[in-house]
Design a protein around this motif. Structure first.
Motif, PDB file in Angstrom:
ATOM      1  N   THR A   4      13.529   2.059 -43.768  1.00  0.00           N
ATOM      2  CA  THR A   4      13.050   2.390 -42.424  1.00  0.00           C
ATOM      3  C   THR A   4      11.621   2.830 -42.487  1.00  0.00           C
ATOM      4  O   THR A   4      11.167   3.410 -43.464  1.00  0.00           O
ATOM      5  CB  THR A   4      13.915   3.497 -41.810  1.00  0.00           C
ATOM      6  OG1 THR A   4      13.834   4.629 -42.654  1.00  0.00           O
ATOM      7  CG2 THR A   4      15.340   3.070 -41.658  1.00  0.00           C
ATOM      8  N   VAL A  11       3.418   1.966 -33.540  1.00  0.00           N
ATOM      9  CA  VAL A  11       3.231   0.570 -33.930  1.00  0.00           C
ATOM     10  C   VAL A  11       1.753   0.238 -33.940  1.00  0.00           C
ATOM     11  O   VAL A  11       1.015   0.588 -33.014  1.00  0.00           O
ATOM     12  CB  VAL A  11       3.975  -0.363 -32.963  1.00  0.00           C
ATOM     13  CG1 VAL A  11       3.678  -1.814 -33.299  1.00  0.00           C
ATOM     14  CG2 VAL A  11       5.477  -0.115 -33.063  1.00  0.00           C
ATOM     15  N   THR A 101       1.023  -5.195 -25.964  1.00  0.00           N
ATOM     16  CA  THR A 101       1.033  -4.005 -26.809  1.00  0.00           C
ATOM     17  C   THR A 101      -0.216  -3.162 -26.594  1.00  0.00           C
ATOM     18  O   THR A 101      -0.162  -1.921 -26.631  1.00  0.00           O
ATOM     19  CB  THR A 101       1.132  -4.408 -28.292  1.00  0.00           C
ATOM     20  OG1 THR A 101       2.326  -5.157 -28.492  1.00  0.00           O
ATOM     21  CG2 THR A 101       1.157  -3.184 -29.192  1.00  0.00           C
ATOM     22  N   LYS A 161      12.103  -6.589 -36.266  1.00  0.00           N
ATOM     23  CA  LYS A 161      11.562  -5.236 -36.169  1.00  0.00           C
ATOM     24  C   LYS A 161      11.951  -4.673 -34.805  1.00  0.00           C
ATOM     25  O   LYS A 161      11.623  -5.247 -33.771  1.00  0.00           O
ATOM     26  CB  LYS A 161      10.043  -5.242 -36.334  1.00  0.00           C
ATOM     27  CG  LYS A 161       9.593  -5.670 -37.721  1.00  0.00           C
ATOM     28  CD  LYS A 161       8.074  -5.702 -37.825  1.00  0.00           C
ATOM     29  CE  LYS A 161       7.644  -6.130 -39.228  1.00  0.00           C
ATOM     30  NZ  LYS A 161       6.162  -6.213 -39.333  1.00  0.00           N
ATOM     31  N   SER A 163      11.684  -1.633 -32.134  1.00  0.00           N
ATOM     32  CA  SER A 163      10.828  -0.506 -31.758  1.00  0.00           C
ATOM     33  C   SER A 163      11.192  -0.052 -30.352  1.00  0.00           C
ATOM     34  O   SER A 163      11.853  -0.760 -29.599  1.00  0.00           O
ATOM     35  CB  SER A 163       9.341  -0.890 -31.839  1.00  0.00           C
ATOM     36  OG  SER A 163       9.064  -1.996 -31.008  1.00  0.00           O
ATOM     37  N   ARG A 165       9.683   1.364 -26.746  1.00  0.00           N
ATOM     38  CA  ARG A 165       8.482   1.481 -25.911  1.00  0.00           C
ATOM     39  C   ARG A 165       8.766   2.496 -24.811  1.00  0.00           C
ATOM     40  O   ARG A 165       9.645   2.295 -23.970  1.00  0.00           O
ATOM     41  CB  ARG A 165       8.089   0.136 -25.307  1.00  0.00           C
ATOM     42  CG  ARG A 165       6.974   0.249 -24.272  1.00  0.00           C
ATOM     43  CD  ARG A 165       6.395  -1.095 -23.924  1.00  0.00           C
ATOM     44  NE  ARG A 165       5.686  -1.661 -25.062  1.00  0.00           N
ATOM     45  CZ  ARG A 165       5.116  -2.873 -25.050  1.00  0.00           C
ATOM     46  NH1 ARG A 165       5.209  -3.632 -23.982  1.00  0.00           N
ATOM     47  NH2 ARG A 165       4.468  -3.325 -26.112  1.00  0.00           N
ATOM     48  N   ASP A 226       4.443   2.688 -28.281  1.00  0.00           N
ATOM     49  CA  ASP A 226       5.481   2.020 -29.051  1.00  0.00           C
ATOM     50  C   ASP A 226       5.777   2.828 -30.306  1.00  0.00           C
ATOM     51  O   ASP A 226       4.854   3.264 -31.007  1.00  0.00           O
ATOM     52  CB  ASP A 226       5.043   0.608 -29.453  1.00  0.00           C
ATOM     53  CG  ASP A 226       4.998  -0.324 -28.257  1.00  0.00           C
ATOM     54  OD1 ASP A 226       4.371  -1.382 -28.382  1.00  0.00           O
ATOM     55  OD2 ASP A 226       5.564   0.019 -27.205  1.00  0.00           O
ATOM     56  N   TYR A 227       7.077   3.012 -30.621  1.00  0.00           N
ATOM     57  CA  TYR A 227       7.495   3.752 -31.803  1.00  0.00           C
ATOM     58  C   TYR A 227       8.405   2.871 -32.649  1.00  0.00           C
ATOM     59  O   TYR A 227       9.396   2.340 -32.160  1.00  0.00           O
ATOM     60  CB  TYR A 227       8.226   5.039 -31.419  1.00  0.00           C
ATOM     61  CG  TYR A 227       7.332   6.007 -30.694  1.00  0.00           C
ATOM     62  CD1 TYR A 227       6.504   6.857 -31.397  1.00  0.00           C
ATOM     63  CD2 TYR A 227       7.295   6.029 -29.304  1.00  0.00           C
ATOM     64  CE1 TYR A 227       5.658   7.729 -30.741  1.00  0.00           C
ATOM     65  CE2 TYR A 227       6.451   6.898 -28.632  1.00  0.00           C
ATOM     66  CZ  TYR A 227       5.637   7.751 -29.355  1.00  0.00           C
ATOM     67  OH  TYR A 227       4.797   8.606 -28.698  1.00  0.00           O
ATOM     68  N   GLU A 228       8.047   2.719 -33.906  1.00  0.00           N
ATOM     69  CA  GLU A 228       8.875   1.936 -34.810  1.00  0.00           C
ATOM     70  C   GLU A 228      10.236   2.610 -34.958  1.00  0.00           C
ATOM     71  O   GLU A 228      10.321   3.821 -35.165  1.00  0.00           O
ATOM     72  CB  GLU A 228       8.201   1.819 -36.164  1.00  0.00           C
ATOM     73  CG  GLU A 228       6.931   0.982 -36.134  1.00  0.00           C
ATOM     74  CD  GLU A 228       6.274   0.883 -37.493  1.00  0.00           C
ATOM     75  OE1 GLU A 228       6.701   1.628 -38.395  1.00  0.00           O
ATOM     76  OE2 GLU A 228       5.345   0.091 -37.643  1.00  0.00           O
ATOM     77  N   PHE A 229      11.280   1.823 -34.868  1.00  0.00           N
ATOM     78  CA  PHE A 229      12.633   2.364 -34.992  1.00  0.00           C
ATOM     79  C   PHE A 229      13.250   1.948 -36.323  1.00  0.00           C
ATOM     80  O   PHE A 229      13.593   2.798 -37.139  1.00  0.00           O
ATOM     81  CB  PHE A 229      13.486   1.892 -33.820  1.00  0.00           C
ATOM     82  CG  PHE A 229      14.837   2.540 -33.747  1.00  0.00           C
ATOM     83  CD1 PHE A 229      14.957   3.848 -33.295  1.00  0.00           C
ATOM     84  CD2 PHE A 229      15.985   1.866 -34.134  1.00  0.00           C
ATOM     85  CE1 PHE A 229      16.198   4.465 -33.234  1.00  0.00           C
ATOM     86  CE2 PHE A 229      17.223   2.472 -34.079  1.00  0.00           C
ATOM     87  CZ  PHE A 229      17.334   3.777 -33.627  1.00  0.00           C
ATOM     88  N   GLU A 231      13.593  -1.711 -39.260  1.00  0.00           N
ATOM     89  CA  GLU A 231      13.380  -3.127 -39.597  1.00  0.00           C
ATOM     90  C   GLU A 231      14.651  -3.655 -40.238  1.00  0.00           C
ATOM     91  O   GLU A 231      15.206  -3.041 -41.160  1.00  0.00           O
ATOM     92  CB  GLU A 231      12.192  -3.283 -40.551  1.00  0.00           C
ATOM     93  CG  GLU A 231      11.857  -4.724 -40.858  1.00  0.00           C
ATOM     94  CD  GLU A 231      10.570  -4.860 -41.654  1.00  0.00           C
ATOM     95  OE1 GLU A 231      10.289  -5.971 -42.130  1.00  0.00           O
ATOM     96  OE2 GLU A 231       9.857  -3.841 -41.800  1.00  0.00           O
TER      97      GLU A 231
END
Length: 920
Positions: A4, A11, A101, A161, A163, A165, A226-229, A231
């Motif tokens: 993760t 992002v 984005t 991926k 993410s 938002r 945006d936040y990466e959650f 992959e």
């Protein structure tokens, strides 16, 4: 599933492919893909009025979309099977996704998109799975509850991926009634602004433009983040990851990172009922894989007509507002899913589109699902009219798809096998292979995929000129506004601030240390401290009693025995006499006033030679002629006054029967304890006034130095830092001095026995003298009453001087007077110790702490120790904080718009869309 990403990371808004120039993909490249991939001999099929396309290729959204095209010049567009997989189209999709984005939709205008809508249970989830080759959550409560943004891109390796938002901040109804609270973090309930950075949620401020706050109940629009959650590299694990991502979105007051599953599918989240049933915030999937179409679309929650819970009827409007918000945009291509096991007249989603008007219907592609449930043959004519677009007509007609049944899904049917089953269904089953065969070019998921990608591609191509122009125009507007908001001078700002802080610190040091003729804080506070001591002294315990009994005095003197009696007024009283009260009234037996100094005047922090002001509560007080008129005037009724009978009873309570004439020390301890309890109230007044004086003095000095920055953010930050310091110092002062008071009332004690004995003798002499004077006056009153010859002035004084102890008799309250002398002696010694301790404690601990930590506290509060100290100085020292906020916002938008222009420029469009379409 891969490792993760680091929690809370945003992002990257500048993908590597944009950071370093890649070989340019131009509109001509896209055109070449059309020509190169066009199969020879395709017959032209008219799909939309005004455009002719080959099989499988739908036209642009509407004939009016290309304003430069003449009806007579409209030529056949190349049919491209496989166009959806071309690198040029891929680049177009990537560009639009990157613009989204960057926030171009929020700053400039909506971007082209495909929006999937439909009723609940309309087969929309199966359709999404078929288009994207993924599995979405289907269990109760886990179906689509928020918008899904799905970006598909062809690649050799499958990867996804996920993410989050966040475009909206959720506030409960109670919070909205009080107004939005931007400092409250949406990532974790009750977290302050300083904690927001660790909560994993956006700290963006509420936007003053864009979405109206009332669009979604309890949501306020903000700048999107945006936040990466997570992959995912295994398609089989995406359904679970997507379910967790959606749950994180439906719990806006929890840290989303708690919902990120580990490799075993476990999370740290407490599985409770979701806080929300629906959310307008987005879960984004960026999926790459072999033979995936280059396509981006949004899957929206299914439209509902009613809520099962009567307390959640607002959800109907919430979902409708959400769908309306997406489909009302002119460049949105709408994919309308309708199940064939229901009458098309009862579709809520179709009704919503109908309500939006003809322009919205022209942008719709119908998708009929569940064709195996078409029903009786008598319904075939209706569905044939739907397919030929003669009823319930839509701008881009209808496609039909057949997805696997539940048994096949449970058997984990592959995407390839599902497409083979679908192909076999349409080629062999009635009425699809017979009566409806004329519409076969619009049967099947793969044809729908291709059509969607091509239509979106055309829509993007048609919109590029307008998008680029709007971005350029907005960039010019931003640049123009920035010219009117120039950066504040940056030269030596840090040095200027450091010097001002040092000057302020020196002023405060001089005030607290004293000795400055201009700054008289110490002088004023010393006067307050003396008033405090005087108030403690002035509330010494005292004794009241009754007149002597009838038998306690002898007969009045006659001239005949006057000489024999003499003037022995200080003789020791005789033995007790029988009781028998002549009259009864209170008699004050207080000690002399030699231990009660004159009241001090009211303290003031006013500078010498200046007029009195009303800035401070301390300054408002007038100089009082006595303590009774000062700040402690309410305390003089607090002094403990013992009646002689109360003293007698308390002494008797501690006496033993065998030794009743001895005084138990515990009785004296109790009387001493009762005599000092009121110190707490006097102490509270002193500490309140001290805290007020300190605050007023420090803020006076702040104004002396920083008055020119009073309208800046710097001044507010300084006030906040000083408030925090003074609040902490005040609490510590009260705790420290309060401990001194608790030590005094714990158990009365004087270590210096000699001083206590000496002081007790002095008070005993004073009290007995006062007591004898009162008894003499009463004796003379009685004598004059008997003779009927009153005396006044000097004659009365002379007469009193001749009264002897033998005439007065024994005082029945001798023991009580002696006990009170010991209590007053203790009080005098204890109050001196207490007042001096309080004075020194405040001087050393409170003033000393403020002197030591003031400058470091301000530097820390202003962030001057951080790497971006210079930038913080610039931000804090501008004239208007809102002005600087606006400048920062414009600079951020300028960066985004410049990046957007670079992306659009790389596409390089040398000729109009109409010219592209006509060059065959």
């Amino acid at each position: 599933m891969s490792d993760t990403p680091s929690p809370g990371s945003v992002v990257d808004e500048s993908p590597e492919e944009y950071a370093s120039p890649a070989p340019e993909t131009t509109v001509e490249d896209v055109e070449e893909e059309f020509v190169a991939d066009r199969p020879d001999g395709d017959a032209a099929t008219t799909l939309d009025e005004g455009y002719q396309t080959g099989p499988g290729l739908a036209a642009p959204l509407s004939p009016a979309s290309d304003k430069d095209a003449n009806a007579e010049d409209k030529k056949q567009l190349p049919a491209v099977e496989g166009l959806a997989l071309g690198p040029g189209v891929k680049k177009l999709m990537e560009t639009i996704n990157h613009l989204r984005t960057l926030g171009v939709e929020d700053i400039v205008a909506p971007l082209p998109k495909v929006v999937v809508v439909g009723d609940q249970s309309a087969g929309k989830s199966s359709l999404i799975e078929a288009i994207s080759e993924i599995k979405v959550p289907r269990n109760a409560g886990t179906c689509t509850r928020c918008p899904l943004e799905i970006n598909l891109k062809t690649d050799d390796t499958w990867n996804c991926k996920v993410s989050l938002r966040q475009k909206y901040v959720f506030y409960p109804t109670q919070a909205l009634e009080k107004g939005p609270a931007p400092k409250k973090t949406p990532g974790r309930s009750g977290v302050t602004t300083k904690q927001r950075a660790t909560s994993g949620r956006s700290s963006a401020s509420i936007r003053s433009f864009g979405q109206p706050p009332c669009l979604y109940e309890n949501f306020i629009a903000q700048d999107a983040k945006d936040y990466e959650f997570i992959e995912v590299e295994d398609p089989g694990k995406l359904e679970e990851a997507l379910a967790w991502a959606q749950l994180a979105t439906l719990h806006p007051n929890e840290d989303y990172r708690n919902y990120i599953p580990d490799d075993d599918g476990n999370t740290s989240a407490q599985l409770t009922k979701p806080e929300l049933k629906f959310s307008p915030n987005i879960v984004r999937l960026d999926i790459t894989g072999p033979r995936l179409p280059n396509l981006s679309f949004y899957d929206l929650p299914g439209v509902i007509n009613r809520s099962e819970d009567m307390h959640e009827t607002h959800l109907v409007a919430t979902v409708r507002n959400l769908v309306n918000d997406y489909i009302e945009k002119d460049n949105s291509l709408i994919l309308l899913a309708q199940s064939m096991n229901n009458d098309p007249n009862v579709s809520s989603a179709a009704q919503l589109v109908e309500e939006m008007g003809e322009d919205t219907k022209k942008r719709c592609i119908g998708v009929l699902t569940k064709p195996d449930l078409i029903g009786h043959k008598k319904t075939f004519p209706l569905w044939k009219k739907v397919l030929d677009n003669s009823t319930f007509s839509l701008g881009h007609k209808y496609f039909v798809t057949k997805q696997p049944d539940q048994d096949s899904l449970e058997d984990n049917i592959t995407h390839a096998d599902a497409r083979e089953q679908e192909k076999d269904f349409f080629e062999t089953k009635e009425p699809w292979a017979t009566e409806f065969a004329e519409f076969s070019e619009r049967f099947g998921t793969e044809r729908l995929q291709t059509a969607l990608s091509e239509k979106l591609t055309f829509q993007i191509l048609n919109s590029l000129d307008e998008i680029e122009e709007k971005v350029r125009q907005k960039a010019e507007e931003v640049e123009s506004e920035l010219l009117g908001l120039p950066d504040p001078p940056s030269d030596n700002l840090r040095i200027l601030l450091d010097r001002a802080l040092e000057k302020f610190n020196q002023h405060v040091q001089r005030s607290l240390n004293g000795g400055s003729p201009e700054l008289i804080f110490q002088f004023a506070w010393n006067r307050l401290a003396k008033q405090f001591g005087a108030a403690i002294t002035g509330t010494m315990p005292s004794i009241t009693g009754t007149v002597m009994t009838k038998s306690s005095a002898k007969a009045p003197e006659t001239p005949q025995n006057k000489k024999s009696s003499g003037n022995n007024v200080h003789n020791t009283p005789g033995t007790p006499t029988p009781r028998g009260t002549a009259r009864s009234e209170p008699i004050s037996l207080d000690a002399s006033d030699e231990d009660n100094p004159a009241p001090a005047s009211q303290p003031s922090t006013r500078k010498r030679g200046t007029a009195q002001t009303t800035d401070s509560p301390v300054k408002k007080q007038k100089v009082a002629p006595s303590i009774q008129d000062g700040p402690f005037k309410t305390t003089y009724g607090l002094a403990k006054r013992f009646t002689v009978m109360e003293l007698r009873n308390r002494i008797s309570r501690y006496c033993s029967n065998a030794m009743s004439n001895l005084i138990n020390p515990e009785a004296i301890f109790e009387l001493c304890h009762l005599s000092i309890l009121h110190w707490e109230q006097i102490l509270r007044i002193f500490l309140d006034l001290t805290a007020s004086m300190i605050r007023q003095e420090i803020f006076d000095r702040l104004q002396d130095v920083f008055d020119v920055y009073k309208q800046t953010g710097l001044y507010g930050e300084l006030v906040a830092a000083i408030d925090g310091l003074l609040s902490e110092a005040s609490d510590q002062m009260r705790d420290s001095v309060g401990a001194l008071y608790q030590g005094e009332v714990f158990k009365p004690a004087i270590l210096d026995d000699e001083a206590l004995e000496h002081t007790s003798r002095e008070f005993a002499i004073s009290l007995k003298r006062a007591r004898r004077d009162q008894r003499v006056n009463l004796y003379l009153d009685k004598q004059e009453k008997q003779t009927g010859k009153p005396t006044v002035d000097q004659e009365r004084i002379n007469k009193a001087a001749r009264v002897t102890d033998d005439q007065l008799g024994v005082d029945p309250f001798t023991k009580e007077v002696e006990v009170m002398a010991q209590v007053q002696a203790y009080y005098k010694l204890a109050k001196t110790r207490f007042v001096e301790s309080v004075f020194l404690n405040v001087q050393a601990h409170t003033f000393g702490r403020i002197r030591n930590v003031l400058l470091p506290t301000l530097e820390r509060g202003l962030g001057l120790m951080l790497p971006d100290a210079v930038e913080r100085c610039q931000r804090l020292m501008v004239e208007d904080p809102q002005r600087e906020i606006r400048r920062a916002e414009l600079k951020k938008n300028k960066t985004k718009l410049n990046e957007a222009l670079k992306c659009l420029t790389r596409l390089h469009m040398p000729k109009s869309t109409s010219e592209l379409y006509s060059s065959t």
